[in-house]
Design a protein around this motif. Structure first.
Motif, PDB file in Angstrom:
ATOM      1  N   SER A  62       1.013  -1.134  -0.141  1.00 45.18           N
ATOM      2  CA  SER A  62       0.046  -0.008   0.089  1.00 45.18           C
ATOM      3  C   SER A  62       0.941   1.437   0.046  1.00 45.18           C
ATOM      4  CB  SER A  62      -0.755   0.088   1.313  1.00 45.18           C
ATOM      5  OG  SER A  62      -1.599  -1.157   1.256  1.00 45.18           O
ATOM      6  N   THR A 111      -8.202  -0.007   2.342  1.00 47.05           N
ATOM      7  CA  THR A 111      -7.279   0.280   1.493  1.00 47.05           C
ATOM      8  C   THR A 111      -8.069   0.133   0.075  1.00 47.05           C
ATOM      9  OG1 THR A 111      -5.535  -1.314   2.731  1.00 47.05           O
ATOM     10  CG2 THR A 111      -5.102  -1.051   0.428  1.00 47.05           C
ATOM     11  N   ARG A 160      -4.009   3.845   1.069  1.00 49.03           N
ATOM     12  CA  ARG A 160      -4.299   4.114   2.468  1.00 49.03           C
ATOM     13  C   ARG A 160      -4.120   5.404   3.077  1.00 49.03           C
ATOM     14  NH1 ARG A 160      -3.928   0.840   7.341  1.00 49.03           N
ATOM     15  NH2 ARG A 160      -5.908   1.922   7.576  1.00 49.03           N
TER      16      ARG A 160
END
Length: 206
Positions: free
Chosen positions: A67, A100, A122
């Motif tokens: 992420s 996410t 995120r």
């Protein structure tokens, strides 16, 4: 041995934040708290740090599903192709929060991510991770320290996290007990939202 630093989420000490940012800028790997489980991350622009992270997690860098931890949505266009209004409304409803979102990657992605069709974005609801990203000036590439085989305490208790990881990373940020439920992962890169993993974030935002 990793350095360990205590930071309080209610009022993160700017000098402590600067210390962690300095480690990230030098290519260090840092474990830090989010609004879900603790994350393991590095500077998105540092190729050597990204390679180290890939080796540590036992994956090839080009195939790693990590992420991008952002402070807010203001720099989204640097990493994500133009998104439509309904998608943006979902992001605004959900973030900051334990989600996410998989979104189509832009042409301006850092060189190590150029071939990515999609990226995971995120924006944790956590002051420590927020201040780290603001201090760094761009996202932290992050992966959860949670392993499927791990006892859950490994992902929540800073003492056990340090015990397990101190020989592998450069700094562990002790932000108190973490959560043991990961983020909810939602793919917004297609025609309709697709829930990839139900985690801490509920689905009423869709």
């Amino acid at each position: 041995m990793a350095e360990r630093i205590r930071i309080y989420e209610e009022n993160p000490n700017p000098k402590a934040i600067d210390r962690v940012v300095s480690v990230l800028r030098k290519g260090g790997l840092v474990i830090y708290p989010t609004d879900t489980v603790y994350g393991l991350g590095c500077d998105i622009t540092n190729s050597k740090a990204l390679e180290r992270l890939a080796r540590l997690k036992g994956v090839k860098l080009e195939k790693a599903n990590w992420s991008f931890i952002c402070a807010d949505l203001s720099n989204l266009s640097d990493y994500v192709r133009q998104i439509d209004t309904p998608t943006f409304k979902i992001l605004k409803r959900a973030l900051p929060g334990p989600y996410t979102f998989i979104l189509p990657g832009s042409n301006q992605l850092p060189k190590d991510f150029k071939k990515r069709k999609t990226v995971g974005i995120r924006v944790p609801d956590n002051r420590i991770s927020h201040d780290l990203v603001v201090g760094l000036g761009h996202p932290i590439v992050s992966t959860s320290i949670h392993d499927e085989d791990d006892v859950l305490e490994y992902t929540t208790d800073p003492d056990l996290i340090y015990e397990k990881w101190n020989k592998h990373v450069d700094m562990v940020v002790d932000g108190g007990y973490g959560d043991n439920v990961g983020s909810t992962v939602i793919d917004l890169s297609g025609e309709t939202p697709e829930v990839i993993r139900q985690g801490k974030g509920d689905l009423s935002i869709l």
